[in-house]
Design an enzyme around this catalytic site. Structure first.
Site, mmCIF file in Angstrom:
data_model
loop_
_atom_site.group_PDB
_atom_site.id
_atom_site.type_symbol
_atom_site.label_atom_id
_atom_site.label_comp_id
_atom_site.label_asym_id
_atom_site.label_seq_id
_atom_site.Cartn_x
_atom_site.Cartn_y
_atom_site.Cartn_z
ATOM 1 N N ASP A 63 0.826 -1.328 0.137
ATOM 2 C CA ASP A 63 0.006 -0.023 0.009
ATOM 3 C C ASP A 63 1.009 1.315 -0.057
ATOM 4 O O ASP A 63 2.000 1.241 0.401
ATOM 5 C CB ASP A 63 -1.084 -0.020 1.319
ATOM 6 N N TYR A 125 6.600 -9.707 6.834
ATOM 7 C CA TYR A 125 6.540 -8.606 7.057
ATOM 8 C C TYR A 125 6.638 -8.329 8.545
ATOM 9 O O TYR A 125 6.612 -8.772 9.583
ATOM 10 C CB TYR A 125 4.917 -8.222 6.978
#
Length: 291
Positions: A63, A125
């Site tokens: 994003d 992540y």
């Protein structure tokens, strides 16, 4: 011939990884220029290298504002350029907030295109949180700053273990997520904290009760929904602040409803640490990496 590139980038000034159509600028200005994206910058650099348009495929659509240390993108090379030539050529054409770390060639047994989105072995992540009143400009672009908050790291880690395994993560995705299934498998979720080091210990302490610390949440999984990690982190922070008990995460997974989960953590704290790529795999052969 599929070429794969390993990328690192500071996502602060990008509108995400994936290319976006022009005319989408905020504020309704009618600007016809395309939004600045990682994929757009990469394809512009590749077009300069090959002297013709090149379309790429990314392993993860990070994003806007999200960073990466080990993203992977692939493309079909229109000309024969050695891996090292591609690596050095891109280094000279990419902007300062985007770097290529490795280049290698990959082929399927049937000669088909290699799409890194489907051939990777999962992703890792990491989300970084800084508590305490003080912040460092050198690291602020990669952290969520929670001024003078005390997070119960042990409670957060206990809550995080409920995410491990296969679950329906429908309560942990963005409203606009278009995934066909919300079932995902998490391989590991860990939360750890450490005290921040005073860079200038000789200075007089102005905030003696400053609970300065770094808290990191690391998530490893096979695939993720839009905003999934950020919503997981937002929920874990609420646990760390004592607003939720750790065992409530299991309830959120058993009865997935977005409004019951935590807030979406801001993008600047999130980094795609690595897209896991197989070193050996029967249908796939890849030559040694150029680094």
């Amino acid at each position: 011939m599929t070429m794969l590139v390993r990328l690192a980038y500071d996502g602060t000034d990008f509108h995400g990884f994936a290319r976006q159509a022009s005319g989408a600028h905020a504020g309704g200005t009618g600007d016809s220029r395309p939004l600045r994206t990682v994929q757009g910058e990469l394809e512009a650099a590749l077009a300069g290298l090959y002297r013709q348009p090149v379309r790429t495929r990314g392993a993860s659509r990070t994003d806007a504002g999200v960073h990466a240390l080990g993203q992977i993108a692939g493309y079909e090379a229109p000309l024969e350029i050695p891996e090292r030539g591609v690596l050095l050529g891109l280094q000279g054409k990419l902007p300062r907030d985007l770097a290529v770390l490795a280049v290698w060639q990959a082929t399927l047994a049937d000669g088909g295109e290699v799409d890194p989105r489907f051939w990777n072995l999962g992703k890792c992540y990491r989300y970084r949180i800084r508590t305490g009143a003080r912040r460092l400009p050198q690291t602020a672009r990669g952290e969520w700053h929670l001024p003078r908050r005390r997070l119960d790291v042990a409670a957060m880690h206990a809550a995080a273990q409920h995410f491990v395994g296969e679950h329906d993560f429908a309560g942990f995705r963005a409203a606009g997520c278009q995934a066909r299934t919300t079932v995902r498998r998490m391989q590991a979720v860990t939360v750890r904290g450490e005290a921040t080091r005073d860079e200038l210990p000789a200075d007089p302490p102005c905030l003696v009760d400053d609970p300065a610390a770094i808290v990191e949440v690391e998530v490893r999984g096979e695939a993720f929904l839009q905003n999934m990690v950020r919503i997981m982190v937002g929920t874990l922070v609420e646990v760390g602040l004592g607003r939720r008990p750790p065992e409530q995460v299991a309830e959120l997974l058993a009865r997935p409803e977005r409004q019951r989960s935590g807030a979406t953590a801001p993008p600047e704290g999130l980094t795609l640490v690595e897209v896991l790529w197989p070193t050996t795999w029967p249908p796939l052969s890849s030559r040694s990496h150029a680094r």
